[in-house]
Scaffold this motif. Structure first.
Motif, PDB file in Angstrom:
ATOM      1  N   ASP A  95       1.017  -1.152  -0.007  1.00  0.00           N
ATOM      2  CA  ASP A  95       0.074  -0.023   0.078  1.00  0.00           C
ATOM      3  C   ASP A  95       0.864   1.179  -0.056  1.00  0.00           C
ATOM      4  O   ASP A  95       0.222   2.386   0.355  1.00  0.00           O
ATOM      5  N   SER A  96       2.316   1.076  -0.254  1.00  0.00           N
ATOM      6  CA  SER A  96       3.410   2.224  -0.051  1.00  0.00           C
ATOM      7  C   SER A  96       3.004   2.926   1.328  1.00  0.00           C
ATOM      8  O   SER A  96       3.021   4.163   1.162  1.00  0.00           O
ATOM      9  N   LYS A  97       2.784   2.293   2.337  1.00  0.00           N
ATOM     10  CA  LYS A  97       2.475   2.898   3.810  1.00  0.00           C
ATOM     11  C   LYS A  97       3.430   2.266   4.899  1.00  0.00           C
ATOM     12  O   LYS A  97       2.920   2.515   5.917  1.00  0.00           O
ATOM     13  N   ALA A  98       4.439   1.611   4.638  1.00  0.00           N
ATOM     14  CA  ALA A  98       5.274   1.156   5.403  1.00  0.00           C
ATOM     15  C   ALA A  98       5.804   2.164   6.316  1.00  0.00           C
ATOM     16  O   ALA A  98       6.036   3.169   5.825  1.00  0.00           O
ATOM     17  N   THR A  99       6.012   1.733   7.492  1.00  0.00           N
ATOM     18  CA  THR A  99       6.587   2.737   8.299  1.00  0.00           C
ATOM     19  C   THR A  99       7.799   2.329   9.140  1.00  0.00           C
ATOM     20  O   THR A  99       8.085   1.051   8.998  1.00  0.00           O
ATOM     21  N   LEU A 100       8.774   3.264   9.527  1.00  0.00           N
ATOM     22  CA  LEU A 100       9.966   2.685  10.318  1.00  0.00           C
ATOM     23  C   LEU A 100       9.858   1.885  11.548  1.00  0.00           C
ATOM     24  O   LEU A 100      10.560   0.760  11.741  1.00  0.00           O
ATOM     25  N   ALA A 101       8.629   2.290  12.292  1.00  0.00           N
ATOM     26  CA  ALA A 101       8.071   1.620  13.360  1.00  0.00           C
ATOM     27  C   ALA A 101       7.961  -0.120  13.076  1.00  0.00           C
ATOM     28  O   ALA A 101       8.071  -0.817  13.748  1.00  0.00           O
ATOM     29  N   GLY A 102       7.257  -0.020  12.053  1.00  0.00           N
ATOM     30  CA  GLY A 102       6.649  -1.342  11.274  1.00  0.00           C
ATOM     31  C   GLY A 102       8.090  -2.294  11.153  1.00  0.00           C
ATOM     32  O   GLY A 102       8.120  -3.422  11.445  1.00  0.00           O
ATOM     33  N   TYR A 103       9.109  -1.512  10.381  1.00  0.00           N
ATOM     34  CA  TYR A 103      10.375  -2.278  10.283  1.00  0.00           C
ATOM     35  C   TYR A 103      11.155  -2.790  11.467  1.00  0.00           C
ATOM     36  O   TYR A 103      11.458  -3.795  11.758  1.00  0.00           O
ATOM     37  N   ILE A 104      11.158  -1.530  12.571  1.00  0.00           N
ATOM     38  CA  ILE A 104      11.966  -1.817  13.732  1.00  0.00           C
ATOM     39  C   ILE A 104      11.412  -2.897  14.552  1.00  0.00           C
ATOM     40  O   ILE A 104      12.142  -3.855  15.057  1.00  0.00           O
ATOM     41  N   THR A 105      10.043  -3.058  14.716  1.00  0.00           N
ATOM     42  CA  THR A 105       9.395  -3.956  15.496  1.00  0.00           C
ATOM     43  C   THR A 105       9.719  -5.256  14.777  1.00  0.00           C
ATOM     44  O   THR A 105      10.033  -6.587  15.421  1.00  0.00           O
ATOM     45  N   HIS A 106       9.555  -5.480  13.495  1.00  0.00           N
ATOM     46  CA  HIS A 106       9.894  -6.931  13.033  1.00  0.00           C
ATOM     47  C   HIS A 106      11.193  -7.319  12.946  1.00  0.00           C
ATOM     48  O   HIS A 106      11.319  -8.512  13.409  1.00  0.00           O
ATOM     49  N   ILE A 107      11.970  -6.331  12.851  1.00  0.00           N
ATOM     50  CA  ILE A 107      13.483  -6.678  13.050  1.00  0.00           C
ATOM     51  C   ILE A 107      13.807  -7.327  14.361  1.00  0.00           C
ATOM     52  O   ILE A 107      14.752  -8.103  14.294  1.00  0.00           O
ATOM     53  N   ALA A 108      13.210  -6.365  15.385  1.00  0.00           N
ATOM     54  CA  ALA A 108      13.604  -6.929  17.044  1.00  0.00           C
ATOM     55  C   ALA A 108      13.256  -7.984  16.907  1.00  0.00           C
ATOM     56  O   ALA A 108      13.937  -9.056  17.779  1.00  0.00           O
ATOM     57  N   VAL A 109      11.957  -8.609  16.717  1.00  0.00           N
ATOM     58  CA  VAL A 109      11.372 -10.054  17.034  1.00  0.00           C
ATOM     59  C   VAL A 109      12.212 -10.720  16.251  1.00  0.00           C
ATOM     60  O   VAL A 109      12.555 -12.051  16.527  1.00  0.00           O
ATOM     61  N   GLY A 110      12.475 -10.585  14.944  1.00  0.00           N
ATOM     62  CA  GLY A 110      13.391 -11.506  14.043  1.00  0.00           C
ATOM     63  C   GLY A 110      14.620 -11.683  14.704  1.00  0.00           C
ATOM     64  O   GLY A 110      15.055 -13.071  14.593  1.00  0.00           O
ATOM     65  N   ALA A 111      15.075 -10.612  15.030  1.00  0.00           N
ATOM     66  CA  ALA A 111      16.774 -10.632  15.608  1.00  0.00           C
ATOM     67  C   ALA A 111      16.826 -11.693  16.889  1.00  0.00           C
ATOM     68  O   ALA A 111      17.755 -12.078  17.238  1.00  0.00           O
ATOM     69  N   ALA A 112      15.630 -11.392  17.827  1.00  0.00           N
ATOM     70  CA  ALA A 112      15.622 -12.275  18.951  1.00  0.00           C
ATOM     71  C   ALA A 112      15.585 -13.662  18.465  1.00  0.00           C
ATOM     72  O   ALA A 112      16.060 -14.520  19.422  1.00  0.00           O
ATOM     73  N   VAL A 113      14.816 -13.924  17.506  1.00  0.00           N
ATOM     74  CA  VAL A 113      14.737 -15.484  17.048  1.00  0.00           C
ATOM     75  C   VAL A 113      16.335 -15.967  16.886  1.00  0.00           C
ATOM     76  O   VAL A 113      16.701 -17.058  17.348  1.00  0.00           O
ATOM     77  N   LEU A 114      16.965 -15.042  16.176  1.00  0.00           N
ATOM     78  CA  LEU A 114      18.414 -15.448  15.876  1.00  0.00           C
ATOM     79  C   LEU A 114      19.362 -15.614  17.247  1.00  0.00           C
ATOM     80  O   LEU A 114      19.930 -16.711  17.403  1.00  0.00           O
ATOM     81  N   LEU A 115      18.952 -14.611  17.925  1.00  0.00           N
ATOM     82  CA  LEU A 115      19.917 -14.490  19.182  1.00  0.00           C
ATOM     83  C   LEU A 115      19.372 -15.820  19.852  1.00  0.00           C
ATOM     84  O   LEU A 115      20.344 -16.581  20.488  1.00  0.00           O
ATOM     85  N   LEU A 116      18.250 -16.322  20.165  1.00  0.00           N
ATOM     86  CA  LEU A 116      17.820 -17.487  20.897  1.00  0.00           C
ATOM     87  C   LEU A 116      18.142 -18.649  20.462  1.00  0.00           C
ATOM     88  O   LEU A 116      18.656 -19.652  21.141  1.00  0.00           O
ATOM     89  N   THR A 117      18.408 -18.700  18.963  1.00  0.00           N
ATOM     90  CA  THR A 117      18.807 -19.996  18.449  1.00  0.00           C
ATOM     91  C   THR A 117      20.480 -20.331  18.751  1.00  0.00           C
ATOM     92  O   THR A 117      20.582 -21.352  19.121  1.00  0.00           O
ATOM     93  N   VAL A 118      21.009 -19.101  18.563  1.00  0.00           N
ATOM     94  CA  VAL A 118      22.627 -19.195  18.912  1.00  0.00           C
ATOM     95  C   VAL A 118      22.588 -19.574  20.580  1.00  0.00           C
ATOM     96  O   VAL A 118      23.213 -20.521  20.792  1.00  0.00           O
ATOM     97  N   THR A 119      21.988 -19.116  21.405  1.00  0.00           N
ATOM     98  CA  THR A 119      21.881 -19.349  22.736  1.00  0.00           C
ATOM     99  C   THR A 119      21.617 -20.634  22.997  1.00  0.00           C
ATOM    100  O   THR A 119      22.131 -21.610  23.584  1.00  0.00           O
ATOM    101  N   ARG A 120      20.449 -21.214  22.250  1.00  0.00           N
ATOM    102  CA  ARG A 120      19.985 -22.654  22.127  1.00  0.00           C
ATOM    103  C   ARG A 120      21.212 -23.787  21.818  1.00  0.00           C
ATOM    104  O   ARG A 120      21.163 -24.731  22.540  1.00  0.00           O
TER     105      ARG A 120
ATOM    106  N   LEU B 164      11.755   4.385   2.196  1.00  0.00           N
ATOM    107  CA  LEU B 164      11.344   2.970   2.260  1.00  0.00           C
ATOM    108  C   LEU B 164      10.810   2.401   0.989  1.00  0.00           C
ATOM    109  O   LEU B 164      10.002   3.219   0.254  1.00  0.00           O
ATOM    110  N   PRO B 165      11.254   1.182   0.695  1.00  0.00           N
ATOM    111  CA  PRO B 165      10.417   0.693  -0.562  1.00  0.00           C
ATOM    112  C   PRO B 165       9.042   0.990  -0.534  1.00  0.00           C
ATOM    113  O   PRO B 165       8.505   0.661   0.460  1.00  0.00           O
ATOM    114  N   LYS B 166       8.456   1.109  -1.766  1.00  0.00           N
ATOM    115  CA  LYS B 166       7.129   1.299  -1.885  1.00  0.00           C
ATOM    116  C   LYS B 166       6.382   0.077  -2.751  1.00  0.00           C
ATOM    117  O   LYS B 166       7.236  -1.148  -2.826  1.00  0.00           O
TER     118      LYS B 166
END
Ligand code: HEM
Ligand code: HEM
Length: 175
Positions: A35-60, A121-123
């Motif tokens: 919809d060409s309406k992506a926000t920085l906050a939308g990216y930051i939350t997705h990245i934070a949760v995705g990065a947590a998965v990576l961190l948890l996997t290494v810890t695991r 941001l990409p549209k």
């Protein structure tokens, strides 16, 4: 040792919760981009949760090598397939967030985030020819299929074989 260590169990179930959140956030982000309406906050939350998965996997994997794991319940061909799926799951849990980071860099959103400018941001169709994005999307599908097969295996053990496999992945300790 009859069960996975408490910290292995915690990370296993936390990973499931984070994956559901990352999937939902990634899908919402893709809709917003279309919809060409992506926000920085939308990216930051997705990245934070995705990065947590990576961190948890290494810890695991560290926990796994330190704490060990219960011996396999059986040695049938299906047990070997299940073990193979566990290994592929670990690989995807690692490669999927990395492909997300590569999407950020090659798709241009990384620059927008560094500049703090949502207009960059990409549209709509902005990720059309971004290879890392295609890989990221494909790995999400692969992960979902693997988790469904893994879940079906757990259901079979719980309700058909009734061999107590689920108890190996719970916090409550068996005496
Ligand atoms: C395991 C964790 C992750 C999951 C389950 C996940 C899931 C998703 C999903 C479902 C999409 C939408 C794909 C589409 O239909 O176009 C997406 C897009 C995206 N993800 Fe992830 N992701 C994860 C981790 C990450 C990480 C760690 C990053 C960055 C460091 C990232 C960056 C992106 C980017 C840039 C997009 C493109 C957004 C768009 O299409 O508008 N992801 N992700
Ligand atoms: C959907 C609900 C889920 C259920 C009911 C479930 C159940 C289980 C059970 C019972 C085990 C122990 C198997 C054994 O002792 O041989 C196990 C192990 C495992 N699960 Fe899950 N699981 C689920 C979701 C997930 C998810 C989302 C992932 C990751 C994407 C995952 C990855 C793994 C891995 C890698 C192992 C092997 C642990 C090791 O040996 O290091 N599971 N799961």
């Amino acid at each position: 040792m009859k069960q996975y260590s408490k910290r292995m169990v915690t990370v296993h179930w936390l990973t499931l919760a984070l994956l559901i959140a990352a999937w939902y956030l990634g899908d919402s982000l893709a809709d917003a981009t279309e919809d060409s309406k992506a926000t920085l906050a939308g990216y930051i939350t997705h990245i934070a949760v995705g990065a947590a998965v990576l961190l948890l996997t290494v810890t695991r994997l560290l926990f796994r090598s330190k704490d060990g794991m219960p011996p396999p319940l059986g040695q049938t061909a299906m047990d070997k397939v299940a073990k193979g799926i566990h290994h592929i799951l670990y690989t995807v849990l690692f490669v999927l967030p990395v492909s997300g980071a590569l999407t950020l860099v090659s798709g241009g959103a990384g620059k927008a985030l560094l500049a703090g400018n949502a207009n960059l941001l990409p549209k709509k169709d902005g990720y059309e020819h971004v290879f890392a994005h295609e890989v990221h999307e494909m790995l999400v599908t692969v992960l979902i299929v693997l988790v469904v097969v893994h879940l079906l295996g757990a259901i079979k053990h719980q309700f058909i074989m009734k061999d107590g496999l689920m108890e190996r992945m719970v916090l409550r300790r068996k005496s």
